[in-house]
Every structure is written in structure tokens, then in C-alpha cells.
Design a protein around this motif. Structure first.
Motif, short mmCIF file in Angstrom:
data_model
loop_
_atom_site.label_atom_id
_atom_site.label_comp_id
_atom_site.label_asym_id
_atom_site.label_seq_id
_atom_site.Cartn_x
_atom_site.Cartn_y
_atom_site.Cartn_z
N ALA A 120 -90.17 -15.49 -5.18
CA ALA A 120 -89.58 -14.54 -6.12
C ALA A 120 -88.18 -14.11 -5.68
O ALA A 120 -87.37 -13.68 -6.51
N ALA A 121 -87.88 -14.22 -4.39
CA ALA A 121 -86.58 -13.79 -3.88
C ALA A 121 -85.49 -14.85 -4.05
O ALA A 121 -84.32 -14.57 -3.77
N GLN A 122 -85.85 -16.04 -4.53
CA GLN A 122 -84.88 -17.13 -4.59
C GLN A 122 -83.97 -17.02 -5.81
O GLN A 122 -84.44 -16.78 -6.91
N PRO A 123 -82.67 -17.22 -5.61
CA PRO A 123 -81.72 -17.16 -6.72
C PRO A 123 -81.69 -18.48 -7.48
O PRO A 123 -82.20 -19.50 -7.01
N ALA A 124 -81.09 -18.44 -8.66
CA ALA A 124 -80.90 -19.67 -9.44
C ALA A 124 -79.69 -20.41 -8.89
O ALA A 124 -78.55 -19.97 -9.04
N LEU A 125 -79.94 -21.53 -8.20
CA LEU A 125 -78.88 -22.35 -7.63
C LEU A 125 -79.04 -23.77 -8.12
O LEU A 125 -80.16 -24.23 -8.38
N ASN A 126 -77.91 -24.47 -8.26
CA ASN A 126 -77.99 -25.88 -8.64
C ASN A 126 -78.74 -26.67 -7.56
O ASN A 126 -78.59 -26.41 -6.36
N LEU A 127 -79.54 -27.64 -8.00
CA LEU A 127 -80.22 -28.51 -7.05
C LEU A 127 -79.21 -29.38 -6.31
O LEU A 127 -78.18 -29.77 -6.85
N VAL A 128 -79.54 -29.67 -5.06
CA VAL A 128 -78.79 -30.64 -4.26
C VAL A 128 -79.79 -31.69 -3.78
O VAL A 128 -80.99 -31.53 -3.96
N TYR A 129 -79.28 -32.74 -3.16
CA TYR A 129 -80.18 -33.69 -2.52
C TYR A 129 -80.31 -33.26 -1.07
O TYR A 129 -79.34 -33.26 -0.30
N GLY A 130 -81.52 -32.85 -0.69
CA GLY A 130 -81.74 -32.28 0.64
C GLY A 130 -82.43 -33.23 1.59
O GLY A 130 -83.13 -34.16 1.19
N HIS A 131 -82.23 -32.98 2.87
CA HIS A 131 -82.91 -33.73 3.92
C HIS A 131 -84.33 -33.21 4.12
O HIS A 131 -85.27 -33.98 4.29
N SER A 132 -84.47 -31.90 4.15
CA SER A 132 -85.77 -31.21 4.14
C SER A 132 -86.53 -31.26 5.46
O SER A 132 -87.69 -30.84 5.49
N ASP A 133 -85.92 -31.75 6.53
CA ASP A 133 -86.61 -31.79 7.83
C ASP A 133 -85.58 -31.68 8.95
O ASP A 133 -85.48 -32.55 9.81
N LEU A 134 -84.85 -30.56 8.95
CA LEU A 134 -83.71 -30.41 9.86
C LEU A 134 -84.13 -29.84 11.21
O LEU A 134 -83.67 -28.78 11.65
N LEU A 135 -85.00 -30.58 11.88
CA LEU A 135 -85.29 -30.30 13.28
C LEU A 135 -84.06 -30.66 14.11
O LEU A 135 -83.32 -31.58 13.78
#
Length: 297
Positions: free
Chosen positions: A168-183
Motif C-alpha cells: 500500500a505504501a508503493q507509489p505509481a512508478l513506470n516499470l523498468v526491467y529489473g535484475h531482482s537479485d542484487l546480492l
């Protein structure tokens, strides 16, 4: 390991005799370094990753193959030299594997890389547009854990309540292509440039997930969070953006903890104690949640 060595030796890309050594650090795949002794004194080195699809973790090796090829074409990742059934072979990068201290010391360079990654990767990816939405993953993990009779079953309602608050706290932002595992260990520096590896979870996502994932894995302070957001968005973050990032850090850590909880029932990797990892990341989540509640609740 004998089976893995036999499997690697049958791959069609070797030009000479090969030496195989295990590559430590993987939580869900087997990794090996292969030295291919070619004609004369020439030797080529490769990284071999062995791993099948993991439906409970939404991992598709076909998507990983595509994303790895796209990341190489865009200049972020080493070359994918071979892809087969449950096996990927990459050109070896001789460099320093980052730890938390390296991420903290090199945050401006990492954020610059991530901004380019987010904007340039969509021009190279192909096929179905996969989505990584951490809150869906948390809900799906909760269903999987209930079905498995997890030792964490009694805590799942609380996890889901926290996740809903974070969503619920997330703003409306344009999607990007993410890595999603930034260890931290997914960043390598060869002395000249920075590389980003391991594309199991790459997909379209909110930019805040990659930023929160980076920050939570590197144990950023609120001050470091604010500096990261300013570097990425080009302006000092306001209260709402800081709240959104803090909430996303909670979600990132909760997802990682639940990933390990699910893995306790579904994965086996050499030398990995999933139960201990679940407890470790869950404790990090609880600390981050307490910080978030003290500041924004």
C-alpha cells in the motif's frame, strides 16, 4: 559431483582437455569453473551453472537464458557461450566478487549501472514480458508454505499483513526491467569495469524493488538510503519516497526469508543450510520492520 563432472565433460563446446573445479556460493544451483586447454598454450575459462526450472520459485531457465543474452548484448554481463537442458555456460570474468563493504564503498558506481540497466535492458529482452512483483511472490510463498506444513505456518498471517502494508505504501512508478537479485556477490569488478551476473529472477518490476533489494542486502542505513535515492532519481527524496523505499526493504527481506523457508522443503544445494539462512534473514527482516514502524507507522 561425479555426475555433474560427467555431464560437464559431455558439453559440445570444449576444444581440448578440461579441468573442473567447484564454484562456491550458490544457494540454488551448482556452479563450476572449467579451464579448457586448447591448442598450444591457450586456455579459456568458463563458468558452468547447473540447474533446472524451479516452479515454486518462479524460476524459468529459458527466461534466465534470454535475460543473460540480453544483458550481454547490452554490455552488463559476460557472454553466454552455451545453453542446454539445465545448463548454462558463461565466459569467466577474472575479477573481485563484491561483499557488503564493496557495495557500500562503490554505491555511486552501482547506482549509475542500475540506472542504465533499467533503461537499456528493455531494448534487448525478448519473448513474453515476465513480471517480478514481490508482493505476489510473498502471497504465493505463503500458499506454498501452508501446503508444506512449514515451521513458520503460524507466522504467515503476520507476514501477509506486513506485506499488504508495504504494498500500500508503493507509489505509481513506470516499470523498468529489473535484475531482482542484487546480492553483493552478483557484482564483479575486473579492475576496469563492473559486471552484473545471475539473471534467474530478471523481469519487469518497480525500480524501487532493485533499489530496496540492493539496500537491504548491503545493510544500508537510512542516510545511505536517502543518498541512493537522490543519486537514482536526481533529487532529494521526500517523506513518501523514503517511506516507500523503507517498506520495500521490508518486503525484499521478507521475500528472501520466505524464499529460504520454501527452499527448506523443495531444494537441496551442496553445503547450504536453508533453515539457518531462513532464521538469519528473518531476523534482518524483523529489525528492518521495527525501524520502518518506528519511523513511518
Amino acid at each position: 559431483m561425479t555426475h555433474a563432472h560427467d555431464r560437464i565433460r559431455t558439453l559440445p563446446l570444449w576444444q581440448g582437455d578440461i579441468d573442473i573445479s567447484p564454484l562456491a556460493g550458490g544457494l540454488s544451483n551448482e556452479g563450476y569453473v572449467v579451464e579448457d586447454r586448447q591448442s598450444g598454450t591457450k586456455t579459456e575459462k568458463y563458468v558452468v551453472r547447473l540447474g533446472d526450472d524451479i516452479p515454486v520459485h518462479h524460476v524459468s531457465r529459458d527466461n534466465e537464458r534470454m535475460a543473460s543474452m540480453a544483458a550481454h548484448a547490452a554490455g552488463f554481463a559476460p557472454e553466454l557461450c552455451h545453453a542446454g537442458d539445465g545448463v548454462l555456460v558463461f565466459r569467466f570474468i577474472d575479477g573481485k566478487t563484491y561483499a557488503i563493504a564493496d557495495v557500500v564503498a562503490n554505491t555511486p558506481q552501482i547506482i549509475a549501472l542500475m540506472k542504465r540497466f533499467h533503461t537499456e535492458m528493455p531494448h534487448h529482452v525478448s519473448g513474453p514480458g515476465r513480471l517480478f512483483w514481490v508482493f505476489h511472490i510473498i502471497r504465493d510463498y505463503a500458499r506454498t508454505l501452508r501446503k508444506a506444513g512449514s515451521r513458520f505456518t503460524e507466522q504467515l498471517d503476520d507476514f501477509l499483513s506486513c506485506s499488504a502494508m508495504c504494498e500500500a505504501a508503493q507509489p505509481a512508478l513506470n516499470l523498468v526491467y529489473g535484475h531482482s537479485d542484487l546480492l553483493p556477490a552478483n557484482f564483479l569488478h575486473d579492475g576496469n569495469r563492473l559486471w552484473l551476473i545471475d539473471y534467474e529472477y530478471a523481469a519487469f518490476s518497480s525500480p524501487l524493488f532493485d533499489l530496496a533489494n540492493l539496500a537491504s542486502n548491503a545493510l544500508f542505513t537510512p542516510e545511505q538510503d536517502a543518498a541512493m535515492l537522490k543519486a537514482y532519481f536526481g533529487a532529494t527524496p521526500d517523506h513518501d519516497l523514503m517511506n516507500a523505499l523503507s517498506a520495500m526493504k521490508c518486503a525484499s527481506l521478507l521475500r528472501e526469508a520466505m524464499w529460504s523457508m520454501v527452499s527448506e522443503h523443495h531444494l537441496k544445494a551442496p553445503g547450504v543450510d536453508y533453515a539457518a539462512y531462513s532464521d538469519e534473514i528473518l531476523e534482518n527482516f524483523r529489525k528492518e520492520r521495527a525501524r520502518h514502524n518506528a519511523t513511518y507507522a
